[in-house]
Design a protein around this motif. Structure first.
Motif, mmCIF file in Angstrom:
data_model
loop_
_atom_site.group_PDB
_atom_site.id
_atom_site.type_symbol
_atom_site.label_atom_id
_atom_site.label_comp_id
_atom_site.label_asym_id
_atom_site.label_seq_id
_atom_site.Cartn_x
_atom_site.Cartn_y
_atom_site.Cartn_z
ATOM 1 N N MET A 1 -2.029 6.355 5.776
ATOM 2 C CA MET A 1 -1.139 6.771 6.878
ATOM 3 C C MET A 1 -0.945 5.582 7.813
ATOM 4 N N LYS A 2 0.307 5.218 8.006
ATOM 5 C CA LYS A 2 0.601 4.100 8.919
ATOM 6 C C LYS A 2 1.213 4.659 10.196
ATOM 7 N N LEU A 3 0.583 4.362 11.325
ATOM 8 C CA LEU A 3 1.120 4.778 12.626
ATOM 9 C C LEU A 3 1.758 3.553 13.275
ATOM 10 N N LEU A 8 4.029 -4.849 -2.836
ATOM 11 C CA LEU A 8 4.634 -5.320 -1.586
ATOM 12 C C LEU A 8 4.533 -4.212 -0.537
ATOM 13 N N ILE A 9 4.117 -4.566 0.701
ATOM 14 C CA ILE A 9 4.059 -3.556 1.774
ATOM 15 C C ILE A 9 4.788 -4.075 3.019
ATOM 16 N N ASP A 10 4.930 -3.186 4.012
ATOM 17 C CA ASP A 10 5.364 -3.577 5.362
ATOM 18 C C ASP A 10 6.858 -3.952 5.434
ATOM 19 N N PHE A 11 7.689 -2.942 5.641
ATOM 20 C CA PHE A 11 9.136 -3.173 5.542
ATOM 21 C C PHE A 11 9.993 -3.037 6.811
HETATM 22 P P1 ADP Z 1 1.657 -4.244 10.003
HETATM 23 O O1 ADP Z 1 3.090 -3.875 10.100
HETATM 24 O O2 ADP Z 1 0.923 -3.872 11.234
HETATM 25 O O3 ADP Z 1 1.434 -5.654 9.557
HETATM 26 P P2 ADP Z 1 0.986 -3.409 7.289
HETATM 27 O O4 ADP Z 1 1.858 -2.400 6.663
HETATM 28 O O5 ADP Z 1 1.177 -4.823 6.868
HETATM 29 O O6 ADP Z 1 1.054 -3.265 8.873
HETATM 30 O O7 ADP Z 1 -0.517 -2.975 7.043
HETATM 31 C C1 ADP Z 1 -1.619 -3.657 7.628
HETATM 32 C C2 ADP Z 1 -2.791 -3.681 6.656
HETATM 33 O O8 ADP Z 1 -3.145 -2.343 6.293
HETATM 34 C C3 ADP Z 1 -2.460 -4.350 5.343
HETATM 35 O O9 ADP Z 1 -2.700 -5.733 5.399
HETATM 36 C C4 ADP Z 1 -3.374 -3.658 4.371
HETATM 37 O O10 ADP Z 1 -4.654 -4.227 4.419
HETATM 38 C C5 ADP Z 1 -3.473 -2.248 4.928
HETATM 39 N N1 ADP Z 1 -2.520 -1.349 4.250
HETATM 40 C C6 ADP Z 1 -1.249 -1.050 4.635
HETATM 41 N N2 ADP Z 1 -0.662 -0.184 3.794
HETATM 42 C C7 ADP Z 1 -1.578 0.093 2.843
HETATM 43 C C8 ADP Z 1 -1.582 0.946 1.674
HETATM 44 N N3 ADP Z 1 -0.535 1.677 1.333
HETATM 45 N N4 ADP Z 1 -2.704 0.968 0.927
HETATM 46 C C9 ADP Z 1 -3.788 0.232 1.264
HETATM 47 N N5 ADP Z 1 -3.857 -0.571 2.342
HETATM 48 C C10 ADP Z 1 -2.774 -0.652 3.133
#
Ligand code: ADP
Ligand code: MG
Length: 393
Positions: A120-122, A242-245
């Motif tokens: 869960m991302k807040l 890839l994360i963080d969009f």
């Molecule tokens: P920010 O926008 O604050 O940089 P991110 O989406 O990059 O946030 O997430 C920050 C950290 O949280 C990542 O570097 C990773 O370690 C962890 N994280 C984020 N999304 C996931 C996910 N779906 N599964 C596992 N870890 C995650």
């Protein structure tokens, strides 16, 4: 930011009713006058004021009497509203340990009823830059009631929409599960951010894979804009996710070339430094002609055949409108050029720090239930119209 979800269990329907009333009031008040909260919540016998005291005690609202007597949500209050909605929808039943903290987000593990774990991302866009945003950014000047709820909600919606669209096009991204307010629930990636990885079995292969992703994104009309070792997850099989969009832009953006090159540079620099790939001279040597660069593995933005319509069509389909895109692009772009100043009022970051959270255990939340007894439909309707308002400044 700490998140003590234990408190959630002790909050009554009236607590949520009043919290929701504060949220609704914030669609056109930065500080919601107490009487307005009372009117929206319409609890009997002055019950609202008693409840507000309780919410204040748990730091879910912030009291402000500088101009008039009023309240606003804290991030924690907003978190609770989103978490409660997620629980009500059956998305998850428990919140666990924090797994990530970014400049503008907090990431937690959450557990589903069957015990499986999601992320869960807040989003916390106002955490560092609300005041700067409010005073300087012209796209907000016409917004009478701009606040951090809007930006954080927008960031979450954008992230969710992009994640969904990218997944549908076969990109290695987390599975987008649900989005509400500033909260995105997605699949948990079993891996580590690339920044934590010291050794790779085949760094060249991973490098090419990652570079391929940048190109593939551009072919789909997109630039990540924050493509670096913090936003690439890698698992034991060296599979890349890839994360963080929230900061992605279209290839038709006027600074597209610069953003693209910056993403590429980040990856070149990181791999040459961390894994000793001999790439550095190709990017740092000013004598390199365009031809030399094309001869290397460095991708050239102008020679990629790009499909520009992706953003508009596909994202609109997932609920992220052109207007929201524009607001978000401006926020991202201007944010990069500004000194960020923190919100000096208590309540967003500072106030919530004092709340203790047990990071090791999962806290079971209440069974799903309605926010307001007998009146939940109306409240939900109002809430949506409130969100609708926020999305159309
Ligand atoms: P920010 O926008 O604050 O940089 P991110 O989406 O990059 O946030 O997430 C920050 C950290 O949280 C990542 O570097 C990773 O370690 C962890 N994280 C984020 N999304 C996931 C996910 N779906 N599964 C596992 N870890 C995650
Ligand atoms: Mg990140």
């Amino acid at each position: 930011m700490k998140l003590n979800v234990d408190v959630l269990r002790y909050l009554s329907k009236d607590d949520f009713r009043v919290l929701t009333a504060v949220e609704m009031g914030m669609r056109n008040h930065e500080i919601v006058p107490s009487e307005l909260v009372d009117r929206i919540a319409s609890l009997k016998h002055g019950g609202t004021y008693k409840v507000l005291k309780n919410l204040l005690k748990h730091k879910l609202v912030h009291h402000d009497s500088s101009k008039y007597d009023g309240f606003r949500l804290t991030y924690l209050g907003y978190d609770f509203l989103a978490i409660k909605t997620m629980v009500n929808r059956g998305v998850f039943t428990a919140v666990g340990r924090q797994i990530g903290v970014g400049k503008e987000s907090d990431i937690f593990e959450v557990a589903k009823e069957d015990g499986s774990i999601l992320a869960m991302k807040l989003h916390r866009l106002g955490r560092t830059s609300f005041r700067a945003v409010k005073s300087k950014r012209d796209y907000l000047r016409h917004r009478r009631s701009f606040n951090w709820l809007y930006l954080s909600r927008l960031a979450a919606l954008k992230e969710f929409s992009f994640m969904k669209a990218l997944e549908e096009h076969g990109f290695p991204v987390p599975n987008a599960v649900e989005c509400n307010r500033h909260c995105v629930v997605m699949s948990l990636i079993h891996g580590y951010p690339l920044v934590q990885v010291r050794e790779l079995q085949s760094p060249e292969v991973v490098f090419e894979r990652i570079l391929g992703l940048i190109i593939h994104l551009a072919e789909h009309g997109l630039i990540h804009c924050d493509f670096n070792e913090f936003n690439i997850m890698i698992d034991d099989e060296e599979k890349v996710t890839l994360i963080d969009f929230p900061q992605m832009v279209s290839v038709s953006h006027r600074n597209a070339q610069m953003y693209f090159d910056r993403d590429v540079d980040c990856i070149f620099k990181f791999f040459s430094k961390r894994f000793n790939l001999s790439l550095e001279e190709k990017i740092d040597n000013p004598d390199n002609s365009e031809e030399d660069l094309e001869g290397s593995s460095r991708p050239c933005f102008s020679s990629i055949s790009k499909s520009v319509g992706f953003l508009d069509k596909e994202l609109a389909a997932s609920g992220f409108t052109r207007k929201e895109q524009d607001d978000m692009d401006k926020f991202v772009e201007e944010g990069k050029d500004q000194d960020i100043c923190s919100d000096d009022e208590e309540g967003s970051a500072g106030m919530d720090e004092s709340i203790v959270r047990d990071v090791d255990s999962l806290h079971l939340l209440d069974q799903p239930g309605h926010i307001v007894e007998g009146n939940e439909e109306k409240i939900e309707e109002n809430r949506q119209s409130c969100e609708g308002h926020l999305s159309k400044p």
